[in-house]
Design a protein around this motif. Structure first.
Motif, short mmCIF file in Angstrom:
data_model
loop_
_atom_site.label_atom_id
_atom_site.label_comp_id
_atom_site.label_asym_id
_atom_site.label_seq_id
_atom_site.Cartn_x
_atom_site.Cartn_y
_atom_site.Cartn_z
N LEU A 155 4.07 -2.16 23.34
CA LEU A 155 4.39 -3.14 24.35
C LEU A 155 5.02 -2.42 25.53
O LEU A 155 6.02 -1.71 25.38
CB LEU A 155 5.35 -4.20 23.82
CG LEU A 155 5.77 -5.24 24.88
CD1 LEU A 155 5.78 -6.65 24.30
CD2 LEU A 155 7.15 -4.93 25.48
N SER A 187 6.38 -3.03 29.60
CA SER A 187 6.73 -4.05 30.58
C SER A 187 6.85 -3.43 31.96
O SER A 187 7.31 -2.30 32.11
CB SER A 187 8.05 -4.73 30.21
OG SER A 187 8.30 -5.84 31.06
N ALA A 238 4.00 -1.43 31.44
CA ALA A 238 2.73 -2.08 31.13
C ALA A 238 1.56 -1.28 31.69
O ALA A 238 0.50 -1.18 31.08
CB ALA A 238 2.72 -3.50 31.70
N ILE A 287 0.20 -4.37 24.52
CA ILE A 287 0.64 -5.63 25.12
C ILE A 287 1.21 -5.26 26.48
O ILE A 287 2.28 -4.66 26.58
CB ILE A 287 1.69 -6.34 24.25
CG1 ILE A 287 1.13 -6.58 22.85
CG2 ILE A 287 2.13 -7.65 24.90
CD1 ILE A 287 2.16 -7.07 21.84
N HIS A 336 2.91 -6.35 29.51
CA HIS A 336 3.74 -7.46 29.97
C HIS A 336 4.03 -7.29 31.46
O HIS A 336 4.78 -6.43 31.87
CB HIS A 336 5.05 -7.49 29.17
CG HIS A 336 5.96 -8.62 29.51
ND1 HIS A 336 7.02 -8.49 30.38
CD2 HIS A 336 5.95 -9.91 29.11
CE1 HIS A 336 7.64 -9.66 30.49
NE2 HIS A 336 7.01 -10.53 29.74
N GLU A 337 3.36 -8.10 32.27
CA GLU A 337 3.56 -8.17 33.72
C GLU A 337 3.35 -6.82 34.43
O GLU A 337 4.25 -6.32 35.13
CB GLU A 337 4.92 -8.76 34.06
CG GLU A 337 5.11 -10.17 33.50
CD GLU A 337 6.11 -11.01 34.27
OE1 GLU A 337 6.59 -10.58 35.33
OE2 GLU A 337 6.41 -12.12 33.81
N GLY A 380 0.59 -10.04 28.89
CA GLY A 380 1.73 -10.94 28.76
C GLY A 380 2.31 -11.31 30.11
O GLY A 380 2.38 -10.48 31.03
N GLY A 399 5.72 -13.70 31.69
CA GLY A 399 6.92 -14.46 31.38
C GLY A 399 6.78 -15.92 31.78
O GLY A 399 6.21 -16.24 32.84
N SER A 435 -0.98 -9.91 36.83
CA SER A 435 -1.31 -10.01 35.40
C SER A 435 -2.47 -10.98 35.18
O SER A 435 -3.37 -10.71 34.36
CB SER A 435 -0.08 -10.46 34.62
OG SER A 435 0.99 -9.57 34.78
N PHE A 492 5.23 -15.28 27.37
CA PHE A 492 6.40 -14.83 26.63
C PHE A 492 7.64 -15.51 27.19
O PHE A 492 7.69 -15.86 28.37
CB PHE A 492 6.56 -13.31 26.74
CG PHE A 492 5.67 -12.53 25.82
CD1 PHE A 492 6.13 -12.08 24.60
CD2 PHE A 492 4.35 -12.25 26.19
CE1 PHE A 492 5.30 -11.36 23.76
CE2 PHE A 492 3.52 -11.53 25.35
CZ PHE A 492 3.99 -11.08 24.13
N LEU A 518 7.08 -11.93 20.12
CA LEU A 518 6.43 -10.66 19.86
C LEU A 518 6.05 -10.53 18.39
O LEU A 518 4.96 -10.03 18.07
CB LEU A 518 7.35 -9.51 20.28
CG LEU A 518 6.81 -8.10 20.05
CD1 LEU A 518 5.45 -7.90 20.72
CD2 LEU A 518 7.81 -7.05 20.57
#
Length: 273
Positions: free
Chosen positions: A91, A93, A97, A115, A117-118, A214, A216, A228, A242, A260
């Motif tokens: 994962l 971010s 990411a 994963i 995330h953003e 992912g 938010g 994203s 998420f 997660l």
């Protein structure tokens, strides 16, 4: 366990906690400490690897070294092989990411699921040229000494609403020297490399790595929501929501960990099995 690994142009600080299937948590510019609460929540069932990205905090960069997504992906691949617990679910971010997407492209043998995330992939949205031009101005202003002005530009570009006076309170006055050094490194050597990176969608699809995008729940309408969503559309997948916002793993780690864990079960990492 805290340790270091020598890689090309850098020495990486990393932490390993827990036992079980390997889960990697990574950011850019966020360091390992930002993921510590989430890592602690997962460590009962998983081996969790966190790291400071090259050039940040305890991960020392050699003179003349740089920080591209490809370099950070290579760093992660070396770390995963070093701890010898892969293939991993990774994962990442924000800039992390971007790192895990580059990892899936270049090193699909060490990772089974990423994963993202953003990821701030500005080149995927229609107004990319304008965004990147404004980002160049922001970075130049920061490096010229206008820290407060640059951060105001950053939040405006990201479409993140910040109360009046908060930016001055966060980034003005006396600050931790390490935080300032990491921040300057981000503006000088890491931000441009992340926001201008363009994923190879065909290569990602053909990698054999499962890709999750992912977003938010509190990030609706923000720039990273847009980037994203654009990535998910190109990959032909539906984004996963998420808890929290761009840094939900910091703000609501318990809720984020629960979500997660649900994703980890879906990819076959069920600790009850």
């Amino acid at each position: 366990m805290n340790n270091t690994l020598v890689v090309p142009e850098a020495e990486l600080y990393y932490e390993v906690r827990g036992t079980g299937p390997l889960v990697v948590l990574v950011g850019a510019p966020m360091d390992a400490d930002a993921f510590a609460p989430l890592a602690d929540l997962l460590a009962d069932d998983y081996t969790v690897l966190t790291t400071d990205p090259r050039g940040v905090k305890r991960s020392r960069l050699h003179a003349g070294g740089t920080s591209t997504p490809e370099q950070r992906a290579d760093d992660l691949a070396r770390l995963i092989r070093h701890v010898d617990a892969g293939p991993a679910t990774a994962l990442g971010s924000s800039g992390g990411a971007v790192t895990v997407l580059a990892l899936a492209q270049a090193h699909p043998d060490v990772v089974s699921t990423v994963i993202a995330h953003e990821p701030p992939l500005d080149r995927l949205v229609d107004d990319a040229d304008e965004l990147l031009a404004r980002s160049e101005q922001m970075m130049a202003d920061y490096l010229a000494g206008d820290v407060i002005g640059a951060w105001k530009q950053f939040f405006a570009l990201a479409n993140i609403q910040v109360p009046d006076g908060m930016i001055e309170g966060m980034f003005g006055g006396e600050r931790d020297p390490q935080q300032v050094a990491d921040e300057r490194f981000w503006f000088a050597h890491e931000m441009r490399e992340s926001i201008t990176w363009l994923p190879d969608v065909d290569r990602l699809r053909d990698s054999g790595v499962r890709i999750v995008v992912g977003i938010g729940e509190g990030s609706t309408g923000q720039l990273c929501d847009r980037t994203s969503t654009a990535l998910a559309e190109r990959l032909g997948i539906t984004p996963t929501r998420f808890p929290g916002d761009h840094t939900g793993f910091v703000g609501v780690p318990d809720e984020f960990a629960k979500a997660l864990r649900g994703e980890l079960v879906q990819v076959g990492l069920d600790p009850r099995a």
